[in-house]
Design an enzyme around this catalytic site. Structure first.
Site, short mmCIF file in Angstrom:
data_model
loop_
_atom_site.label_atom_id
_atom_site.label_comp_id
_atom_site.label_asym_id
_atom_site.label_seq_id
_atom_site.Cartn_x
_atom_site.Cartn_y
_atom_site.Cartn_z
N ASN A 11 0.87 -1.18 0.00
CA ASN A 11 0.00 0.00 0.00
C ASN A 11 0.91 1.22 0.00
O ASN A 11 1.46 1.58 1.04
CB ASN A 11 -0.89 -0.02 1.25
N TRP A 12 1.04 1.83 -1.17
CA TRP A 12 1.99 2.95 -1.29
C TRP A 12 1.39 4.27 -0.83
O TRP A 12 2.07 5.30 -0.85
CB TRP A 12 2.52 3.02 -2.74
N LYS A 13 0.14 4.28 -0.49
CA LYS A 13 -0.53 5.49 0.03
C LYS A 13 -0.24 6.68 -0.89
O LYS A 13 -0.12 6.50 -2.08
CB LYS A 13 -0.08 5.76 1.48
N HIS A 97 -9.67 1.09 4.64
CA HIS A 97 -8.40 1.30 5.34
C HIS A 97 -8.66 2.28 6.50
O HIS A 97 -9.46 3.19 6.40
CB HIS A 97 -7.36 1.89 4.38
N GLU A 99 -7.15 4.73 7.55
CA GLU A 99 -6.99 6.16 7.24
C GLU A 99 -8.24 6.70 6.56
O GLU A 99 -8.62 7.86 6.74
CB GLU A 99 -5.73 6.37 6.37
N GLU A 169 -5.79 -4.93 10.60
CA GLU A 169 -4.80 -3.89 10.82
C GLU A 169 -5.13 -3.13 12.10
O GLU A 169 -5.95 -2.20 12.07
CB GLU A 169 -4.79 -2.91 9.65
N GLY A 175 1.90 2.39 10.76
CA GLY A 175 2.83 3.51 10.60
C GLY A 175 3.48 3.97 11.89
O GLY A 175 4.08 5.04 11.94
N SER A 214 2.98 -2.05 10.63
CA SER A 214 4.43 -2.06 10.88
C SER A 214 5.09 -3.41 10.63
O SER A 214 5.98 -3.82 11.38
CB SER A 214 4.72 -1.55 12.30
N GLY A 235 2.69 -1.10 4.45
CA GLY A 235 2.76 0.33 4.13
C GLY A 235 4.21 0.75 3.96
O GLY A 235 4.84 0.51 2.94
N GLY A 236 4.76 1.37 4.99
CA GLY A 236 6.11 1.96 4.94
C GLY A 236 7.17 1.06 4.32
O GLY A 236 7.93 1.50 3.44
C1 PEP Z 1 -1.03 0.22 6.08
O1 PEP Z 1 -1.12 1.41 5.84
O2 PEP Z 1 -1.89 -0.54 5.64
C2 PEP Z 1 0.09 -0.25 6.88
C3 PEP Z 1 0.04 -1.47 7.34
O3 PEP Z 1 1.12 0.63 7.08
P1 PEP Z 1 2.52 0.31 7.83
O4 PEP Z 1 3.06 -0.97 7.26
O5 PEP Z 1 3.39 1.48 7.47
O6 PEP Z 1 2.24 0.22 9.28
#
Ligand code: PEP
Length: 252
Positions: A11-13, A97, A99, A169, A175, A214, A235-236
């Site tokens: 997920n590159w957001k 998601h 967010e 999640e 994040g 994470s 994500g990150g």
């Molecule tokens: C996400 O945004 O779905 C996510 C899991 O982010 P991160 O891996 O950065 O916690």
């Protein structure tokens, strides 16, 4: 053996540029082949979907979007319809998601409507669910997860989960660098599967449940080894090609 092929989704957001994402795709596609145990998926920002979709056409990488409208067409400025994503060969769409839920006010019903709209257009929804830190601290994690899940079961029906993916999640882990412990994650994943099994055992056994929050190159393996964890939503760490590839190759 469950027969569920693990899925690792990036997920590159709202990050990167056409150039940086192109580079990312190049390196990732070199590291993913037919032999890769996990199915690998990238979810770029909308505007890069067409270009990156072309770049992965002859690779084993799948294409997805991070969000979608619940409506088919009309006066919805700034929105993108499911059929438009299908036009550009998206296979998956992330819905709900955290967010989207917290920053853009998407409630359980709206998320369920998006889930239905994605399937109606021949794509696979990745339904994100998860509790806030205060909900975990108040011991209401299962209540929250059940509510978020039931909203979709009520609208779409249990059979719809035969063509869907769930991502657990925990919001406090997204994040933040704080990952759920393998025990915490497995406990909720098992709860999700049991909740679905109340309606239909076979569907519950077949659905892939990803962990997100994470996940890093150095903790993916211990999470992915657990009985009810079928890969991850990343994500990150998915913005660094080498780290993402290590995660992709960490599946059991
Ligand atoms: C996400 O945004 O779905 C996510 C899991 O982010 P991160 O891996 O950065 O916690």
């Amino acid at each position: 053996m469950s027969g569920r092929r693990p899925l690792v989704a990036a997920n590159w957001k709202m990050n990167g540029s056409l150039e940086s994402m192109g580079g990312l795709v190049d390196t990732i596609s070199q590291g993913v082949s037919k032999e890769t145990k996990a199915e690998v998926l990238i979810c770029p920002p909308y505007v890069y979907i067409q270009e990156l979709g072309r770049a992965i056409e002859k690779t084993e990488i799948q294409l997805g979007a991070q969000n979608v409208s619940h409506m088919d067409s009309g006066a919805f400025t700034g929105e993108v319809a499911p059929a438009m994503l299908k036009d550009f060969a998206c296979d998956y769409v992330i819905v709900g998601h955290s967010e989207r839920r917290t920053l853009y006010g998407e409630n359980d019903l709206r998320v369920a409507e998006k889930f239905v709209a994605v399937q109606a257009n021949g794509m696979i929804p990745i339904l994100c669910i998860g509790e806030l830190l205060e909900e975990r601290e108040a011991n209401t994690t299962e209540e929250v997860i059940a509510r978020q899940l039931d909203a979709v079961i009520d609208l779409a029906g249990i059979q719809a989960f035969k063509q869907a993916v769930i991502a657990y999640e925990p919001v406090w882990a997204i994040g933040t660098g704080v990952t759920a412990t393998p025990e915490q994650a497995q406990e909720v994943h098992e709860f999700i599967r049991l909740r679905l099994a109340r309606h239909d055992h076979e569907t519950a056994e077949g659905v892939r449940i990803l962990y997100g929050g994470s996940v890093k190159a150095d903790n993916a393996k211990q999470l992915f080894e657990l009985a009810d964890i079928d890969g991850g939503l990343i994500g990150g760490a998915s913005l660094v090609a080498e780290d993402f590839l290590t995660i992709c190759h960490s599946v059991r």
